[in-house]
Structure formats: structure tokens, C-alpha cells
Write a protein that holds these residues in place. Structure first.
Motif, PDB file in Angstrom:
ATOM      1  N   GLN A  61       1.607  -3.742  -6.923  1.00 32.99           N
ATOM      2  CA  GLN A  61       0.822  -4.928  -6.781  1.00 32.99           C
ATOM      3  C   GLN A  61       2.501  -6.056  -6.722  1.00 32.99           C
ATOM      4  O   GLN A  61       3.061  -6.157  -7.133  1.00 32.99           O
TER       5      GLN A  61
ATOM      6  N   GLN B 296       2.193   1.801  -3.537  1.00 37.87           N
ATOM      7  CA  GLN B 296       1.531   1.251  -4.243  1.00 37.87           C
ATOM      8  C   GLN B 296       2.213   0.215  -5.450  1.00 37.87           C
ATOM      9  O   GLN B 296       1.714   0.878  -6.788  1.00 37.87           O
TER      10      GLN B 296
ATOM     11  N   GLU C 290       0.789  -1.176   0.474  1.00 38.85           N
ATOM     12  CA  GLU C 290       0.014  -0.138   0.014  1.00 38.85           C
ATOM     13  C   GLU C 290       0.810   0.980  -0.068  1.00 38.85           C
ATOM     14  O   GLU C 290       0.583   2.432  -0.811  1.00 38.85           O
TER      15      GLU C 290
END
Length: 448
Positions: free
Chosen positions: A192, A190, A187
Motif C-alpha cells: 500500500q 502487494q 501490485e
């Protein structure tokens, strides 16, 4: 990393003093219990450290646990919530000079009514004299001492200091804890991360949040968009399991291996054997411990166990690693699988204890050799019955003969079990004992 509906609501540290160029682990260091993952036995509602934080209270303490479990973070959190100034020292880089300088700062602050927490990382690296330097200042309340250590404080922290500090034990983070830490990191950056990559990173972190974050940060550099298994493998290199070649984890694992062998659980024994090998234990050390187990936990229930462990160590010394490790693994499985008896170990311990606590009784005359005429004239060897003389000793056994000092009462240190070969030994010794009793009873009748 998550679909929008599943994405947890997270808050991030707001400490502006942490530079964006700092390692991710430093940037994500939590500053309140709600953001801290793991150690629920200390930080959950009603638990001791949570109460100290909520009450803005603080006491001298030792934080003991493996690397990456939050010792430094907790020290910072406790200081911030107790409205106290924190001075941090590392025992690797500091000495008495730095301790005295820290105490001088604490004394100046105390004059203004400000409390000082002195946090010493790796406190076990300070020797006794260096640890003693804290004592008068802890006693006076000049400083509140927090020590962090990966080693057992019972052995590495002197007792005077230990008696003035409460010990809190931190545990390795669970897989769930580490997944939550990774979620926070994804998070924050940011990024994946696919599920397989996350599982691989958690497994390789081995309970260490710092290792996890460092691995994730490096994997980001190898990732092409999403962090996948390829990026994690490229970032991780060789995985090192948690092991410390002489510290608590080392002795905990050898204890687990020994107890698995004693408990006749070959799969568990092999697991701990391989854990120690992978962690860097010297195979020769493991071989020596297997030899000990063969005598201590198997003994005469299966004397082949001792031969096998001796042969396994010899095979390793001839072949080296990794080929010779198979012989040690074979011996481990054998020891864990065969009949067990600690009767030899118990007998040895009892006899040693008896000898240490009783006088040095003289050897009975009939048991002494008589190599000279003088010694024969003095009575050496007189009345000795040679057990192998079949003409006088039926069955090759001198029934009723005594072999202990005259001052000693009959002793039975060795009590064979009914396991393996020892069951036959037990039966034979019981038969010989009956012969002794019969012979002595007959002797008493003749003399009465």
C-alpha cells in the motif's frame, strides 16, 4: 494503492529465470510492448520499434537516452520477439577479447541458421579501436549490433559504426509513466502506497524508472505497513537531480541558461542556474560562462554587466559555497534583466574572419611611431593628426583621418544597436561618420 474499482489490470513478467532475490527492477522488467511504460514515440501502434517487434524483424541500432528509460529492456524485448539469441556485454567490464568470443559464438549459431544480437551497454566507453572490432561482423551480418548509450552518439560512437546502425532516441519517463510503473510495483509486491508518498517518489526519480523502483524497494523496508512519506524520506537520503558534469545534459542545461539570459527571462535563467548548482556544476564554471554572456549578449548595451560578472566570480572565490553562490545568482538575474546587444560579438567575429581571409597589410606610415631619427627620415608618423590637439582638431576628433591599411576599403565591423548605452554610441558614431564624409568631400574639392 488504489481502491478496487480504480485498480488497473496489469500483467507481470513471466520470465522464470529472474530470481525472486533479484532487484525489483529486474523482476518487473517487461517482455512485451503492452507492459512497457514510456517511449510511446517508439512503441505505440505504428511506431518504428513496435513495427520491428510485430514483424519479428531486427536491425543494428543505437539506443540513446538517459539512465532508467528502458534501453536494456528494449534490447531484450527485440531479441525475444525476433527469435534471436542475445549476448550482452558491458563496455565497462569488457574489451576486444570478449567481443571476439561473442562473435565466435555468433558464427557457430549462424551455421545453424540462428541469428545473434550482440547488445553492448555503455558502448560510448569503448574506444575507437574497440568499436572498430564490430564493423566487419556487422557488415557480414554475423551479428546484429545493438548499442546502448547515455552519451550523444554523434560524438561518442565512431562514424563507421554509426553509419551502419539506426539511432533511436529514448526520452526520460513522464510523471504519468512513472506513476504507472509504481502502480505495477505496488501490485506486484502487494504493498500500500499513499498518494503523497507516490508523488514524492516520482519526483525524486526524475524520469528514471530504475531509480524509482530502487527507491520504492528500499522504502518498503522502512515502511510500517503502508509506504508513506516518512518511509520515502528515510529511503531516499539526498535527492540528486539528473546531471552529468560534462555530458549532454550538462551542455543542454548551460545552453538553456545562456538562452534564458539572452532572451531576458530572469526567472528561467535563475532556474537553470540553480538546476546546474544542485546537479553539481562547479560554480566557477558558471561564473566564467556568465562573464562570456556579459560580453557576447550584452556588450556595450550595458558595460556594467561585465564588471558585475567579474565581481561576482571574485566574490565567490573569496566566500566559497554556499555564500558566494548568491553573488553569481545576482549576476545571473542582472544579465537576464538588462538591455541586450550582440554587436560586439558580431563585430569581433567579422573582424577575425576578415583578418584570416585577407593578406597581412602593412601599417600605414602615418600610424607608425617614429622613436628614432632614421625612422622620421623614412616617413614614419608623417602626417599623423593627434585627435586630442584641440587647436587643430575640433571637438577632439580628426575628421577624415584614416586608420585602416591603404589597400583596404572602408569596413564597418561594429554596428551598434539602439539598446541601452549602445544607442548613445550609435548616435555618436553616426555623427562622427558625417564629419568624416564632410572632411573628405572638402579635401577632394581642394585637390580638384
Amino acid at each position: 494503492m488504489f481502491e478496487d474499482d480504480d485498480k488497473p489490470q496489469l500483467s507481470f513478467p513471466s520470465d522464470s529465470s529472474v530470481a525472486a532475490s533479484a532487484p525489483l527492477a529486474a523482476q518487473l522488467r517487461p517482455n512485451k510492448p503492452a507492459d512497457f511504460f514510456g517511449q510511446s514515440h517508439l512503441l505505440a501502434e505504428g511506431k518504428p520499434l513496435r513495427l520491428l517487434i510485430e514483424q519479428k524483424s531486427i536491425t543494428s541500432m543505437i539506443l540513446w537516452g538517459p539512465p532508467g528509460t528502458g534501453k536494456t529492456t528494449l534490447a531484450n524485448m527485440l531479441a525475444a520477439n525476433a527469435d534471436a539469441e542475445l549476448i550482452s556485454l558491458s563496455a565497462v567490464l569488457s574489451g576486444v577479447k570478449e567481443v571476439r568470443a561473442a562473435v565466435a559464438q555468433a558464427q557457430q549459431r549462424a551455421a545453424s541458421g540462428v541469428r545473434t544480437i550482440l547488445f553492448v551497454d555503455e558502448v560510448h566507453r569503448f574506444n575507437k579501436a574497440q568499436q572498430d572490432a564490430f564493423l566487419p561482423h556487422v557488415e557480414k551480418g554475423t551479428i546484429i549490433f545493438i548499442g546502448a548509450t547515455t552519451e550523444n552518439p554523434s560524438f561518442e560512437v565512431n562514424q563507421a559504426l554509426l553509419s551502419r546502425a539506426r539511432v533511436f532516441v529514448l526520452k526520460p519517463l513522464t510523471d504519468q509513466d512513472l506513476h504507472e510503473v509504481l502502480t505495477r510495483a505496488a501490485e506486484f509486491t502487494q504493498a500500500q502506497v499513499n498518494a503523497d508518498a507516490a508523488t514524492l517518489m516520482v519526483r525524486q526519480a526524475d524520469g528514471d524508472a530504475r531509480r524509482l523502483l530502487n527507491l520504492f524497494e528500499l522504502a518498503l523496508q522502512f515502511a510500517d505497513g503502508e509506504v508513506d512519506e516518512v518511509a520515502v524520506v528515510a529511503a531516499s537520503g539526498d535527492t540528486v537531480t539528473r546531471f552529468d558534469k560534462g555530458g549532454d545534459v550538462f551542455y543542454e542545461q548551460i545552453s538553456a541558461l545562456h538562452k534564458s539570459v539572452r532572451g531576458s527571462h530572469p526567472d528561467a535563467a535563475l532556474y537553470w542556474f540553480c538546476r546546474m548548482l544542485e546537479g553539481g556544476a562547479d560554480p566557477r564554471y558558471l561564473g566564467r560562462r556568465l562573464i562570456r554572456m556579459a560580453s557576447e549578449d550584452i556588450g556595450n548595451a550595458d558595460p556594467r554587466a561585465l564588471d558585475m560578472t567579474l565581481s561576482a566570480l571574485k566574490a565567490y572565490e573569496r566566500l566559497g559555497s554556499p555564500e558566494g553562490e548568491l553573488a553569481l545568482a545576482q549576476a545571473t538575474l542582472y544579465l537576464a534583466s538588462v538591455s541586450k546587444s550582440d554587436a560586439a560579438y558580431t563585430a569581433y567575429s567579422a573582424a577575425r574572419s576578415f583578418v584570416a581571409s585577407h593578406p597581412s597589410y602593412a601599417v600605414p606610415m602615418h600610424l607608425r611611431n617614429a622613436p628614432t631619427g632614421l625612422m622620421k627620415n623614412l616617413g614614419y608618423a608623417e602626417g599623423y593628426r593627434h585627435a586630442h590637439t584641440e587647436q587643430t582638431e575640433e571637438g577632439g576628433y580628426a575628421a577624415g583621418e584614416t586608420y585602416l591599411p591603404e589597400e583596404m576599403e572602408a569596413a564597418q565591423f561594429y554596428q551598434p544597436t539602439d539598446q541601452g548605452l549602445e544607442a548613445k554610441i550609435q548616435a555618436r558614431l553616426a555623427r562622427l561618420q558625417k564629419l568624416d564624409q564632410s572632411a573628405r568631400a572638402s579635401r577632394r574639392q581642394k585637390t580638384s
